[in-house]
Scaffold this motif. Structure first.
Motif, mmCIF file in Angstrom:
data_model
loop_
_atom_site.group_PDB
_atom_site.id
_atom_site.type_symbol
_atom_site.label_atom_id
_atom_site.label_comp_id
_atom_site.label_asym_id
_atom_site.label_seq_id
_atom_site.Cartn_x
_atom_site.Cartn_y
_atom_site.Cartn_z
ATOM 1 N N CYS A 132 7.658 2.431 0.642
ATOM 2 C CA CYS A 132 7.317 1.632 -0.087
ATOM 3 C C CYS A 132 6.536 0.830 -0.010
ATOM 4 O O CYS A 132 5.730 -0.258 -0.797
ATOM 5 N N GLY A 133 5.302 1.064 0.776
ATOM 6 C CA GLY A 133 4.071 0.194 0.797
ATOM 7 C C GLY A 133 4.081 -1.659 1.115
ATOM 8 O O GLY A 133 4.880 -1.840 1.923
ATOM 9 N N VAL A 134 4.105 -1.911 -0.044
ATOM 10 C CA VAL A 134 3.951 -3.441 0.287
ATOM 11 C C VAL A 134 5.237 -3.978 -1.065
ATOM 12 O O VAL A 134 4.794 -5.010 -1.370
ATOM 13 N N GLY A 135 5.543 -2.694 -1.168
ATOM 14 C CA GLY A 135 7.180 -2.792 -2.428
ATOM 15 C C GLY A 135 6.555 -3.320 -3.834
ATOM 16 O O GLY A 135 7.772 -3.439 -4.570
ATOM 17 N N VAL A 136 4.848 -2.792 -4.094
ATOM 18 C CA VAL A 136 5.335 -2.956 -5.783
ATOM 19 C C VAL A 136 5.971 -2.323 -6.454
ATOM 20 O O VAL A 136 6.854 -2.721 -7.755
ATOM 21 N N ALA B 126 5.144 -6.014 2.570
ATOM 22 C CA ALA B 126 6.786 -5.685 1.766
ATOM 23 C C ALA B 126 7.397 -6.770 1.380
ATOM 24 O O ALA B 126 8.313 -7.379 0.788
ATOM 25 N N ARG B 127 7.999 -7.788 2.746
ATOM 26 C CA ARG B 127 8.585 -8.701 3.168
ATOM 27 C C ARG B 127 8.457 -9.754 2.825
ATOM 28 O O ARG B 127 8.881 -10.556 2.144
ATOM 29 N N ARG B 128 6.864 -9.910 2.721
ATOM 30 C CA ARG B 128 6.197 -11.230 2.139
ATOM 31 C C ARG B 128 6.320 -11.182 0.803
ATOM 32 O O ARG B 128 6.882 -12.566 -0.071
ATOM 33 N N ASN B 129 6.052 -10.624 0.120
ATOM 34 C CA ASN B 129 5.785 -10.056 -1.731
ATOM 35 C C ASN B 129 8.009 -10.441 -2.032
ATOM 36 O O ASN B 129 7.353 -11.350 -2.697
ATOM 37 N N ALA B 130 8.972 -9.517 -1.471
ATOM 38 C CA ALA B 130 10.015 -9.648 -1.387
ATOM 39 C C ALA B 130 10.413 -11.395 -1.305
ATOM 40 O O ALA B 130 11.110 -11.978 -2.339
ATOM 41 N N GLN B 131 10.745 -11.553 -0.612
ATOM 42 C CA GLN B 131 10.666 -13.388 -0.058
ATOM 43 C C GLN B 131 9.582 -14.075 -1.308
ATOM 44 O O GLN B 131 10.558 -14.973 -1.684
ATOM 45 N N THR C 237 -5.202 -9.569 -1.261
ATOM 46 C CA THR C 237 -6.001 -10.265 -2.409
ATOM 47 C C THR C 237 -4.332 -10.160 -2.987
ATOM 48 O O THR C 237 -3.271 -9.794 -2.605
ATOM 49 N N HIS C 238 -4.503 -11.426 -3.897
ATOM 50 C CA HIS C 238 -2.718 -11.121 -5.264
ATOM 51 C C HIS C 238 -2.869 -10.964 -6.017
ATOM 52 O O HIS C 238 -3.752 -10.747 -7.085
ATOM 53 N N THR C 239 -1.835 -9.574 -6.306
ATOM 54 C CA THR C 239 -2.363 -9.253 -7.322
ATOM 55 C C THR C 239 -1.227 -9.168 -8.870
ATOM 56 O O THR C 239 0.102 -9.079 -7.591
ATOM 57 N N ARG D 106 4.709 -11.262 -13.845
ATOM 58 C CA ARG D 106 6.207 -11.450 -13.396
ATOM 59 C C ARG D 106 6.060 -10.387 -12.343
ATOM 60 O O ARG D 106 7.404 -11.071 -11.151
ATOM 61 N N VAL D 107 5.582 -9.386 -11.762
ATOM 62 C CA VAL D 107 5.386 -8.804 -10.499
ATOM 63 C C VAL D 107 4.288 -9.642 -10.358
ATOM 64 O O VAL D 107 3.535 -9.368 -10.610
ATOM 65 N N GLN D 108 4.410 -10.301 -8.659
ATOM 66 C CA GLN D 108 2.696 -10.318 -7.658
ATOM 67 C C GLN D 108 3.382 -9.826 -6.839
ATOM 68 O O GLN D 108 4.116 -10.249 -5.686
ATOM 69 N N ALA D 109 1.965 -9.660 -5.956
ATOM 70 C CA ALA D 109 2.276 -8.918 -4.729
ATOM 71 C C ALA D 109 0.576 -8.895 -4.122
ATOM 72 O O ALA D 109 -0.492 -8.928 -4.480
ATOM 73 N N TRP D 110 0.698 -9.214 -2.417
ATOM 74 C CA TRP D 110 -0.392 -9.438 -1.761
ATOM 75 C C TRP D 110 -0.386 -8.599 -1.283
ATOM 76 O O TRP D 110 0.083 -7.631 -0.690
ATOM 77 N N GLN D 111 -1.794 -7.770 -1.336
ATOM 78 C CA GLN D 111 -2.330 -6.079 -1.176
ATOM 79 C C GLN D 111 -3.628 -6.627 -0.271
ATOM 80 O O GLN D 111 -4.343 -7.264 -0.126
ATOM 81 N N PRO D 112 -3.474 -5.190 0.825
ATOM 82 C CA PRO D 112 -4.791 -5.599 1.654
ATOM 83 C C PRO D 112 -5.792 -5.787 0.499
ATOM 84 O O PRO D 112 -6.311 -5.072 -0.076
ATOM 85 N N ALA D 113 -6.842 -6.080 0.856
ATOM 86 C CA ALA D 113 -8.684 -6.141 0.535
ATOM 87 C C ALA D 113 -9.379 -4.219 0.442
ATOM 88 O O ALA D 113 -9.668 -4.355 -0.723
ATOM 89 N N ARG D 114 -9.101 -3.686 1.837
ATOM 90 C CA ARG D 114 -9.505 -2.937 1.888
ATOM 91 C C ARG D 114 -8.133 -2.535 1.908
ATOM 92 O O ARG D 114 -7.172 -2.725 2.862
#
Length: 250
Positions: free
Chosen positions: A49-53, A80-85, A5-7, A13-21
């Motif tokens: 850092c998890g997904v980097g939020v 986290a790398r994907r979100n940072a990129q 999911t995209h949160t 201003r900050v968007q992050a991909w996260q696991p739905a589960r």
């Protein structure tokens, strides 16, 4: 991870991909980021850092900051790398275990280190069905090793900041007192008259000031939680929607 999911955070201003589960970053990560007293040009390290939020929220607030994150779970580190990129953020993500610090971090020090260690002791809690969520909420690494790793990686006079559940305050406070000084504790209270469930704590490497217990942060106004956020106090709304800092007093 295929089911994502995209949160949005900080009003988008900050968007992050996260696991739905699995483990999902939320308000705790935003509060942690808001409490780190970083300045432009400094460097920060987030342990676990998890997904980097949290790091991405901090980078959104402080321009010119150089951030690094350490994450033990490959899938979360990749996100986290994907979100940072996608954010174009100066955020380096290293995969590894804080108890066996990767060589890329072992000789480096940072102005600030921060973390949201697992809230529950593995031997005193029920395991989550999802392995990623289980590790994030109840990892096997003792909390004193989180403090030891943070204290080694922070520069003299730099700060170490944690967010944690109140049940783990005694062991975290003991571990920080052994390695850091100028400790400050700020409880997080859900509503007026309710017991605190979480707290923020900060220590300074080489700090000499006495321990300080602050009045704390009030999250909600009124008796019922409004899903649209209307019950949040103005201070917390400024943090969650505008990315405002949440400084320790004094």
């Amino acid at each position: 991870m295929d089911d994502l999911t995209h949160t949005d955070f900080l009003g988008g201003r900050v968007q992050a991909w996260q696991p739905a589960r699995g483990y999902r970053a939320g308000v705790d990560a935003v509060l942690l980021a808001a409490s780190v007293d970083a300045a432009p040009g400094q460097s920060v390290l987030e342990l676990g850092c998890g997904v980097g939020v949290a790091s991405l929220c901090l980078l959104s607030r402080v321009e010119g900051l150089r951030a690094c994150g350490l994450e033990i779970q490959d899938a979360y580190a990749d996100l986290a790398r994907r979100n940072a990129q996608e954010a174009g953020a100066d955020f380096e993500v290293v995969t590894g275990d804080l108890t066996a610090m990767p060589a890329t971090l072992r000789e480096r020090q940072f102005d600030h280190v921060f973390a949201n260690p697992p809230y529950f002791k593995r031997d005193a809690s029920v395991a989550a069905a999802d392995p990623g969520r289980d590790m994030a909420l109840g990892g096997d690494t003792p909390i004193e090793l989180w403090v030891e790793a943070a204290a080694k990686r922070v520069r003299p006079k730099g700060t170490v900041t944690f967010i944690q559940r109140v049940e783990r305050l005694p062991e975290l406070l003991c571990a920080m007192q052994a390695r850091l000084g100028s400790l400050q504790l700020m409880p997080i209270t859900p509503r007026q008259g309710r017991e605190s469930q979480l707290f923020l704590i900060r220590g300074r490497k080489g700090g000499r000031a006495g321990f300080r217990l602050h009045a704390g942060i009030l999250m909600h106004e009124g008796e019922t939680h409004q899903r649209n956020g209307e019950s949040y106090t103005s201070e917390i709304l400024a943090v969650l929607r505008e990315g405002a800092a949440l400084p320790f007093p004094g």
